[in-house]
Write a protein that holds these residues in place. Structure first.
Motif, PDB file in Angstrom:
ATOM      1  N   ILE A 177     -55.743 159.886   9.564  1.00  0.00           N
ATOM      2  CA  ILE A 177     -55.258 160.993  10.392  1.00  0.00           C
ATOM      3  C   ILE A 177     -53.820 161.332  10.015  1.00  0.00           C
ATOM      4  N   ILE A 178     -53.000 160.317   9.753  1.00  0.00           N
ATOM      5  CA  ILE A 178     -51.621 160.566   9.320  1.00  0.00           C
ATOM      6  C   ILE A 178     -51.616 161.362   8.021  1.00  0.00           C
ATOM      7  N   ASP A 179     -52.401 160.918   7.048  1.00  0.00           N
ATOM      8  CA  ASP A 179     -52.468 161.635   5.768  1.00  0.00           C
ATOM      9  C   ASP A 179     -53.002 163.045   5.966  1.00  0.00           C
ATOM     10  N   GLY A 180     -54.017 163.173   6.829  1.00  0.00           N
ATOM     11  CA  GLY A 180     -54.599 164.495   7.078  1.00  0.00           C
ATOM     12  C   GLY A 180     -53.605 165.458   7.707  1.00  0.00           C
ATOM     13  N   ALA A 181     -52.767 164.936   8.604  1.00  0.00           N
ATOM     14  CA  ALA A 181     -51.750 165.790   9.235  1.00  0.00           C
ATOM     15  C   ALA A 181     -50.760 166.291   8.203  1.00  0.00           C
TER      16      ALA A 181
ATOM     17  N   ASP B 299     -44.283 157.156  14.369  1.00  0.00           N
ATOM     18  CA  ASP B 299     -43.096 158.009  14.418  1.00  0.00           C
ATOM     19  C   ASP B 299     -42.368 157.999  13.080  1.00  0.00           C
ATOM     20  N   GLY B 300     -42.279 156.822  12.453  1.00  0.00           N
ATOM     21  CA  GLY B 300     -41.595 156.731  11.167  1.00  0.00           C
ATOM     22  C   GLY B 300     -42.275 157.517  10.071  1.00  0.00           C
ATOM     23  N   ASN B 301     -43.596 157.644  10.148  1.00  0.00           N
ATOM     24  CA  ASN B 301     -44.331 158.404   9.143  1.00  0.00           C
ATOM     25  C   ASN B 301     -44.204 159.909   9.329  1.00  0.00           C
ATOM     26  N   PHE B 302     -43.617 160.319  10.457  1.00  0.00           N
ATOM     27  CA  PHE B 302     -43.342 161.738  10.677  1.00  0.00           C
ATOM     28  C   PHE B 302     -41.853 161.951  10.948  1.00  0.00           C
ATOM     29  N   ALA B 303     -41.018 161.121  10.330  1.00  0.00           N
ATOM     30  CA  ALA B 303     -39.572 161.229  10.511  1.00  0.00           C
ATOM     31  C   ALA B 303     -39.100 162.625  10.112  1.00  0.00           C
TER      32      ALA B 303
ATOM     33  N   ASP C 134     -44.466 170.634  12.441  1.00  0.00           N
ATOM     34  CA  ASP C 134     -44.527 170.318  13.869  1.00  0.00           C
ATOM     35  C   ASP C 134     -44.817 168.826  14.017  1.00  0.00           C
ATOM     36  N   ARG C 135     -43.768 168.020  13.968  1.00  0.00           N
ATOM     37  CA  ARG C 135     -43.951 166.571  14.020  1.00  0.00           C
ATOM     38  C   ARG C 135     -44.450 166.106  15.383  1.00  0.00           C
TER      39      ARG C 135
END
Length: 209
Positions: free
Chosen positions: A158-162, A91-95, A174-175
């Motif tokens: 996956i986080i980086d790819g998003a 969640d913090g990586n998509f704040a 779109d978090r």
């Protein structure tokens, strides 16, 4: 106002102007003079504070990384179980303050510059190492160390790819969808490896809401 206070304000203004200018023009086309004008300071002062455009980008990324890290730490402080801590990291990586068009564009420029700029490489290594380490530590509650390292690497990818997909998208950020995608991967891996390693159990795991 003391000079130190003025310098802090000007540096912050330049960093914010860098993010906005990169989003509007792209890193290659924007100049320090344009960034300085947007921040309301002279180009000479911008060069005095940061030196080159690459150094200004590195300072901007350092600032964004600190904001991201602070947000993750705040979420981790409220999490009680390993599974909750993994979700807090995701969640913090998509704040909301981070996962927005202007900041996403700045991060994309940062990744490109990191290939050739030593200061950017260093900041990127810090970010990547911290993310993998935090994920691995909490994933160890559900699987072996080797498995946790592999799943942490997959989760980080996956986080980086998003982020990259969003940077290349014309639509709004779109978090929720991004978080759900990462959570689905993590949950699947935890269930799979918990089955392979029954001694680890599944305590603390939760289904995606």
């Amino acid at each position: 106002m003391p000079k130190v206070g003025i310098e802090v304000i000007r540096r912050k203004s330049l960093i914010e102007a860098t993010v906005d200018a990169i989003h509007e023009r792209g890193f290659c086309d924007v100049t320090v003079a344009q960034i300085a004008k947007r921040a309301g300071v002279s180009p000479a002062l911008a060069h005095h504070y940061f030196g080159s455009k690459d150094q200004l980008l590195a300072a901007t990324m350092g600032h964004l990384l600190k904001d991201l890290s602070d947000g993750v730490r705040q979420r981790l402080a409220k999490a009680e179980t390993p599974r909750e801590r993994i979700s807090a990291i995701i969640d913090g990586n998509f704040a909301p303050a981070q996962f927005r068009p202007s900041v996403i564009a700045a991060w994309l420029a940062f990744y490109a510059q990191a290939r050739t700029t030593r200061s950017s490489q260093r900041i990127l290594r810090i970010y990547s190492s911290r993310l993998r380490s935090n994920l691995t530590f909490n994933l160890r509650s559900f699987m072996s160390r080797e498995q946790a390292l592999s799943v942490a690497e997959g989760t980080a990818s996956i986080i980086d790819g998003a982020w990259i997909r969003q940077a290349l998208s014309d639509g709004p950020s779109d978090r929720d969808t991004a978080i759900a995608m990462v959570e689905d991967y993590v949950e699947t891996q935890i269930r799979q490896h918990a089955g392979e390693n029954p001694e680890n159990g599944t305590a603390g795991s939760r289904k995606i809401q």
